[in-house]
Design a protein around this motif. Structure first.
Motif, PDB file in Angstrom:
ATOM      1  N   PHE A  79     -52.951 -33.451 -51.116  1.00  0.00           N
ATOM      2  CA  PHE A  79     -53.498 -32.860 -49.889  1.00  0.00           C
ATOM      3  C   PHE A  79     -52.955 -31.479 -49.582  1.00  0.00           C
ATOM      4  O   PHE A  79     -53.520 -30.757 -48.770  1.00  0.00           O
ATOM      5  CB  PHE A  79     -53.228 -33.786 -48.693  1.00  0.00           C
ATOM      6  N   LEU A 120     -53.126 -27.640 -45.442  1.00  0.00           N
ATOM      7  CA  LEU A 120     -53.831 -28.694 -46.171  1.00  0.00           C
ATOM      8  C   LEU A 120     -55.083 -28.147 -46.844  1.00  0.00           C
ATOM      9  O   LEU A 120     -55.650 -27.137 -46.424  1.00  0.00           O
ATOM     10  CB  LEU A 120     -54.217 -29.821 -45.215  1.00  0.00           C
ATOM     11  N   LYS A 121     -55.514 -28.843 -47.897  1.00  0.00           N
ATOM     12  CA  LYS A 121     -56.788 -28.507 -48.529  1.00  0.00           C
ATOM     13  C   LYS A 121     -57.917 -28.848 -47.561  1.00  0.00           C
ATOM     14  O   LYS A 121     -57.819 -29.793 -46.770  1.00  0.00           O
ATOM     15  CB  LYS A 121     -56.940 -29.276 -49.840  1.00  0.00           C
ATOM     16  N   ASP A 123     -60.727 -30.344 -47.690  1.00  0.00           N
ATOM     17  CA  ASP A 123     -61.301 -31.695 -47.669  1.00  0.00           C
ATOM     18  C   ASP A 123     -60.466 -32.669 -46.856  1.00  0.00           C
ATOM     19  O   ASP A 123     -60.968 -33.730 -46.444  1.00  0.00           O
ATOM     20  CB  ASP A 123     -61.440 -32.224 -49.101  1.00  0.00           C
ATOM     21  N   TYR A 124     -59.183 -32.346 -46.627  1.00  0.00           N
ATOM     22  CA  TYR A 124     -58.286 -33.243 -45.888  1.00  0.00           C
ATOM     23  C   TYR A 124     -58.160 -32.868 -44.412  1.00  0.00           C
ATOM     24  O   TYR A 124     -57.509 -33.585 -43.660  1.00  0.00           O
ATOM     25  CB  TYR A 124     -56.899 -33.247 -46.536  1.00  0.00           C
ATOM     26  N   SER A 129     -58.390 -38.279 -42.288  1.00  0.00           N
ATOM     27  CA  SER A 129     -57.498 -37.920 -43.395  1.00  0.00           C
ATOM     28  C   SER A 129     -56.181 -37.333 -42.906  1.00  0.00           C
ATOM     29  O   SER A 129     -55.105 -37.677 -43.409  1.00  0.00           O
ATOM     30  CB  SER A 129     -58.197 -36.917 -44.328  1.00  0.00           C
ATOM     31  N   ILE A 130     -56.267 -36.467 -41.918  1.00  0.00           N
ATOM     32  CA  ILE A 130     -55.052 -35.819 -41.432  1.00  0.00           C
ATOM     33  C   ILE A 130     -54.156 -36.826 -40.701  1.00  0.00           C
ATOM     34  O   ILE A 130     -52.919 -36.711 -40.734  1.00  0.00           O
ATOM     35  CB  ILE A 130     -55.416 -34.613 -40.532  1.00  0.00           C
ATOM     36  N   LYS A 132     -53.898 -40.017 -41.613  1.00  0.00           N
ATOM     37  CA  LYS A 132     -53.259 -40.769 -42.698  1.00  0.00           C
ATOM     38  C   LYS A 132     -52.095 -39.980 -43.296  1.00  0.00           C
ATOM     39  O   LYS A 132     -51.043 -40.550 -43.611  1.00  0.00           O
ATOM     40  CB  LYS A 132     -54.288 -41.093 -43.777  1.00  0.00           C
ATOM     41  N   ILE A 133     -52.307 -38.669 -43.452  1.00  0.00           N
ATOM     42  CA  ILE A 133     -51.233 -37.818 -43.983  1.00  0.00           C
ATOM     43  C   ILE A 133     -50.043 -37.813 -43.032  1.00  0.00           C
ATOM     44  O   ILE A 133     -48.884 -37.916 -43.446  1.00  0.00           O
ATOM     45  CB  ILE A 133     -51.758 -36.376 -44.211  1.00  0.00           C
TER      46      ILE A 133
END
Length: 291
Positions: A79, A120-121, A123-124, A129-130, A132-133
């Motif tokens: 990510f 972050l990239k 897609d994240y 997604s963020i 979860k990161i």
């Protein structure tokens, strides 16, 4: 007299060809510009997403070994596009430069923490997604806090969805208009030859035999118009790259090639389909209806 009539017919024919080529050129040029806008709008949206930073603060107990181990983890993380380590001393200096006062001297201690600014990239950079990161990183007991602009992340994604929807609607509308314009130009061109078409049909020529030269001619005109549109589009790309190199508009050569190929293919396809149905219409007309 006959010579003057032949010259008039020739001029009218050339004018008809020119109008078809011009219509194809203008329509395909606009479609090409729209195609480049679509692929670059995604790139610009991704660049904007990747500018949003997630800041990870470490506890004061975290030593250099723990901080370096975290850096190694980020290097292999799918990510993370980039990350920068900001020591508490660097952070204090940045704050001093912003507020214009040395608060460390005033307080007698530096209350700030060592941190990493993670980009972050694209897609994240979405809500799920963020999150979860963030949950994954918080499992590290040496991390004190994780800060990022949640409202900005949500706003960016919502606005990108809205813009993408409108781009799709406008693209569909312009494509429909493009087909109508090219179709109208070709029908007008074939309309002037309706008596020749009917005469050939009356002497026994098959529909496919009558249709073939008109279709081939229209395809050639479509290829000429598409070729001119491609040259103009390449000129626009070179101009933008020369004057605005920061946009990096020529970076993705594969997508650019696909757009130019699409422009050429659409030019050939529309002229072929339009001519086919236009000639078919006059082939199915009765002689009285030609007038």
């Amino acid at each position: 007299m006959t010579s003057n009539f032949d010259k008039f017919q020739k001029r009218r024919l050339i004018s008809s060809y020119f109008s078809v080529v011009l219509s194809v050129f203008l329509v395909l040029f606009l479609l090409g510009i729209l195609g480049f806008f679509i692929i670059n709008s995604k790139k610009l949206a991704d660049d904007f997403k990747e500018e949003i930073a997630m800041t990870v603060f470490f506890k004061n107990d975290a030593n250099d070994t723990i901080i370096k181990a975290f850096a190694k983890e980020l290097k292999t993380a799918p990510f993370a596009k980039s990350f920068v380590y900001v020591s508490k001393e660097q952070a204090a200096k940045q704050h001093t430069d912003i507020i214009g006062e040395d608060f460390v001297t005033f307080l007698g201690t530096n209350p700030l923490q060592n941190s990493y600014d993670i980009h972050l990239k694209a897609d994240y950079v979405i809500r799920d997604s963020i999150s979860k990161i963030e949950n994954r990183l918080r499992k590290n007991v040496m991390i004190a806090d994780i800060v990022y602009d949640k409202q900005l992340v949500n706003m960016v994604n919502d606005n990108i969805k809205k813009v993408s929807m409108w781009i799709l609607i406008i693209s569909g509308f312009l494509t429909f208009i493009a087909v109508l314009l090219i179709n109208s130009s070709l029908r007008l061109s074939i309309h002037s030859n309706r008596f020749i078409i009917k005469t050939m049909q009356m002497v026994g020529a098959t529909k496919s035999f009558i249709r073939k030269p008109f279709v081939m001619r229209s395809i050639k005109l479509g290829m000429i118009g598409a070729g001119l549109a491609i040259i103009a589009l390449i000129g626009v790309l070179i101009y933008i790259e020369t004057n605005f190199p920061g946009l990096g508009i020529l970076e993705d050569k594969l997508l650019i090639g696909l757009v130019l190929l699409m422009v050429f293919g659409v030019g050939v396809l529309i002229t072929w389909v339009s001519t086919y149905f236009a000639t078919q219409r006059f082939l199915n007309l009765r002689t009285d209806d030609l007038y």
